[in-house]
Design a protein around this motif. Sequence first.
Motif, PDB file in Angstrom:
ATOM      1  N   THR A 126      25.561 -90.386   7.757  1.00 16.19           N
ATOM      2  CA  THR A 126      26.622 -89.426   7.451  1.00 16.19           C
ATOM      3  C   THR A 126      28.003 -89.934   7.858  1.00 16.19           C
ATOM      4  O   THR A 126      28.981 -89.676   7.161  1.00 16.19           O
ATOM      5  CB  THR A 126      26.342 -88.090   8.162  1.00 16.19           C
ATOM      6  N   VAL A 127      28.100 -90.635   8.981  1.00 16.01           N
ATOM      7  CA  VAL A 127      29.409 -91.064   9.487  1.00 16.01           C
ATOM      8  C   VAL A 127      30.161 -91.929   8.470  1.00 16.01           C
ATOM      9  O   VAL A 127      31.274 -91.579   8.062  1.00 16.01           O
ATOM     10  CB  VAL A 127      29.285 -91.800  10.837  1.00 16.01           C
ATOM     11  N   PRO A 128      29.610 -93.072   8.020  1.00 16.40           N
ATOM     12  CA  PRO A 128      30.362 -93.871   7.042  1.00 16.40           C
ATOM     13  C   PRO A 128      30.514 -93.172   5.694  1.00 16.40           C
ATOM     14  O   PRO A 128      31.549 -93.320   5.032  1.00 16.40           O
ATOM     15  CB  PRO A 128      29.526 -95.147   6.905  1.00 16.40           C
ATOM     16  N   MET A 129      29.504 -92.377   5.290  1.00 15.15           N
ATOM     17  CA  MET A 129      29.588 -91.677   4.013  1.00 15.15           C
ATOM     18  C   MET A 129      30.764 -90.706   3.992  1.00 15.15           C
ATOM     19  O   MET A 129      31.610 -90.747   3.093  1.00 15.15           O
ATOM     20  CB  MET A 129      28.290 -90.912   3.743  1.00 15.15           C
ATOM     21  N   GLU A 130      30.847 -89.835   4.990  1.00 14.02           N
ATOM     22  CA  GLU A 130      31.906 -88.828   4.999  1.00 14.02           C
ATOM     23  C   GLU A 130      33.261 -89.448   5.323  1.00 14.02           C
ATOM     24  O   GLU A 130      34.294 -88.960   4.866  1.00 14.02           O
ATOM     25  CB  GLU A 130      31.554 -87.717   5.980  1.00 14.02           C
ATOM     26  N   LEU A 131      33.275 -90.536   6.100  1.00 11.99           N
ATOM     27  CA  LEU A 131      34.539 -91.217   6.381  1.00 11.99           C
ATOM     28  C   LEU A 131      35.169 -91.717   5.079  1.00 11.99           C
ATOM     29  O   LEU A 131      36.360 -91.506   4.835  1.00 11.99           O
ATOM     30  CB  LEU A 131      34.312 -92.388   7.327  1.00 11.99           C
ATOM     31  N   LYS A 162      39.155-102.598  12.272  1.00 10.68           N
ATOM     32  CA  LYS A 162      38.371-102.501  13.505  1.00 10.68           C
ATOM     33  C   LYS A 162      36.971-103.087  13.373  1.00 10.68           C
ATOM     34  O   LYS A 162      36.094-102.768  14.187  1.00 10.68           O
ATOM     35  CB  LYS A 162      38.270-101.043  13.950  1.00 10.68           C
ATOM     36  N   GLY A 163      36.752-103.941  12.375  1.00  7.59           N
ATOM     37  CA  GLY A 163      35.427-104.508  12.199  1.00  7.59           C
ATOM     38  C   GLY A 163      34.467-103.495  11.596  1.00  7.59           C
ATOM     39  O   GLY A 163      34.869-102.438  11.095  1.00  7.59           O
ATOM     40  N   PHE A 164      33.174-103.811  11.662  1.00  6.30           N
ATOM     41  CA  PHE A 164      32.168-102.916  11.092  1.00  6.30           C
ATOM     42  C   PHE A 164      32.190-101.545  11.748  1.00  6.30           C
ATOM     43  O   PHE A 164      31.899-100.529  11.104  1.00  6.30           O
ATOM     44  CB  PHE A 164      30.785-103.549  11.231  1.00  6.30           C
ATOM     45  N   LEU A 165      32.557-101.496  13.033  1.00  7.08           N
ATOM     46  CA  LEU A 165      32.610-100.217  13.738  1.00  7.08           C
ATOM     47  C   LEU A 165      33.699 -99.305  13.184  1.00  7.08           C
ATOM     48  O   LEU A 165      33.712 -98.102  13.475  1.00  7.08           O
ATOM     49  CB  LEU A 165      32.831-100.446  15.230  1.00  7.08           C
ATOM     50  N   GLY A 166      34.622 -99.885  12.387  1.00  8.04           N
ATOM     51  CA  GLY A 166      35.644 -99.062  11.761  1.00  8.04           C
ATOM     52  C   GLY A 166      35.061 -98.031  10.814  1.00  8.04           C
ATOM     53  O   GLY A 166      35.674 -96.980  10.566  1.00  8.04           O
ATOM     54  N   LEU A 167      33.879 -98.317  10.263  1.00  5.43           N
ATOM     55  CA  LEU A 167      33.200 -97.367   9.380  1.00  5.43           C
ATOM     56  C   LEU A 167      32.571 -96.218  10.163  1.00  5.43           C
ATOM     57  O   LEU A 167      32.114 -95.245   9.565  1.00  5.43           O
ATOM     58  CB  LEU A 167      32.117 -98.078   8.571  1.00  5.43           C
ATOM     59  N   TYR A 168      32.541 -96.353  11.495  1.00  4.24           N
ATOM     60  CA  TYR A 168      31.920 -95.324  12.325  1.00  4.24           C
ATOM     61  C   TYR A 168      32.943 -94.576  13.181  1.00  4.24           C
ATOM     62  O   TYR A 168      32.618 -94.079  14.262  1.00  4.24           O
ATOM     63  CB  TYR A 168      30.827 -95.939  13.203  1.00  4.24           C
ATOM     64  N   LYS A 169      34.162 -94.477  12.660  1.00  2.00           N
ATOM     65  CA  LYS A 169      35.160 -93.646  13.323  1.00  2.00           C
ATOM     66  C   LYS A 169      34.709 -92.180  13.246  1.00  2.00           C
ATOM     67  O   LYS A 169      34.322 -91.694  12.197  1.00  2.00           O
ATOM     68  CB  LYS A 169      36.525 -93.797  12.654  1.00  2.00           C
ATOM     69  N   GLY A 170      34.777 -91.490  14.368  1.00  2.66           N
ATOM     70  CA  GLY A 170      34.332 -90.098  14.413  1.00  2.66           C
ATOM     71  C   GLY A 170      32.826 -89.957  14.570  1.00  2.66           C
ATOM     72  O   GLY A 170      32.273 -88.892  14.269  1.00  2.66           O
TER      73      GLY A 170
END
Length: 255
Positions: A126-131, A162-170
């Motif tokens: 859900t995190v990368p999808m909704e981001l 921010k690298g791959f973790l940028g997709l996991y903001k929030g």
Amino acid sequence: MSSKTEQNFLLKEQIINASSTGLIGISCMYLLNLMRFTLQSKPVTIDKERTYKKLFNCGREIFGRHGLRGLYNGFTVNAFFIAPETIKLVVNDYLCAKLQTKDEPLSLYRRMLAGAGAGTCQSIVTVPMELLIIRKITNTGSGIDIEIKSAWHHAMKAIRQKGFLGLYKGAVATWNRDVFFSVIYFPLFAYLNNRGRSLETDKVPFYHTLMSGVCAAAISGYVATPLDVIKTRIQSGDPKFKNAYNGVIDCAKYV
């Protein structure tokens, strides 16, 4: 057929059913989701003026700016991720089976524990999808001359920053929302659905199962809305609006 083969078959069947149901669901509800994301991510400008007054006013303005394409902006991202995102249904059933003890009904605590596990697995997708959806929607509602960027553009931008973790903001905010929703939804649905079970056939009518799902989702969604708003504000990332928050607690203070 061996029990192991039968279990694998049922697992595949559950995954296919969950994915198909999820795809149909987002096809019917995507417009409302788009307007929800837009209202939550951009409620007030720096000048303290509301960007949109009401739900359908939001949809009308987006359609006026970008046409039908604007109303379905981000749909492909949602459709792509919907199959792994709906695995939460399979995970919940699996955990309920594992937590089930012989000759005893599954307790409320164990159902909540299974729901928490399902929500945790869901948040990974859900995190990368909704981001990506929120970033596309933020871009769509920014003005008439703004070009609608692809999800790939926003994904690469987040990765470069921010690298791959940028997709996991929030991620923390999304996990809070998903787990809280699932802990309420799955036990509540099971309770409402079992109330319609026939003593003669030990089956539940389809219409009762449908209404149980609608009621459970409505109640769970309403209770989890504050966490959903916080999650959306954190993921929005539009510098023109007041949403540069330092975590969940900081965001909750200003929402």
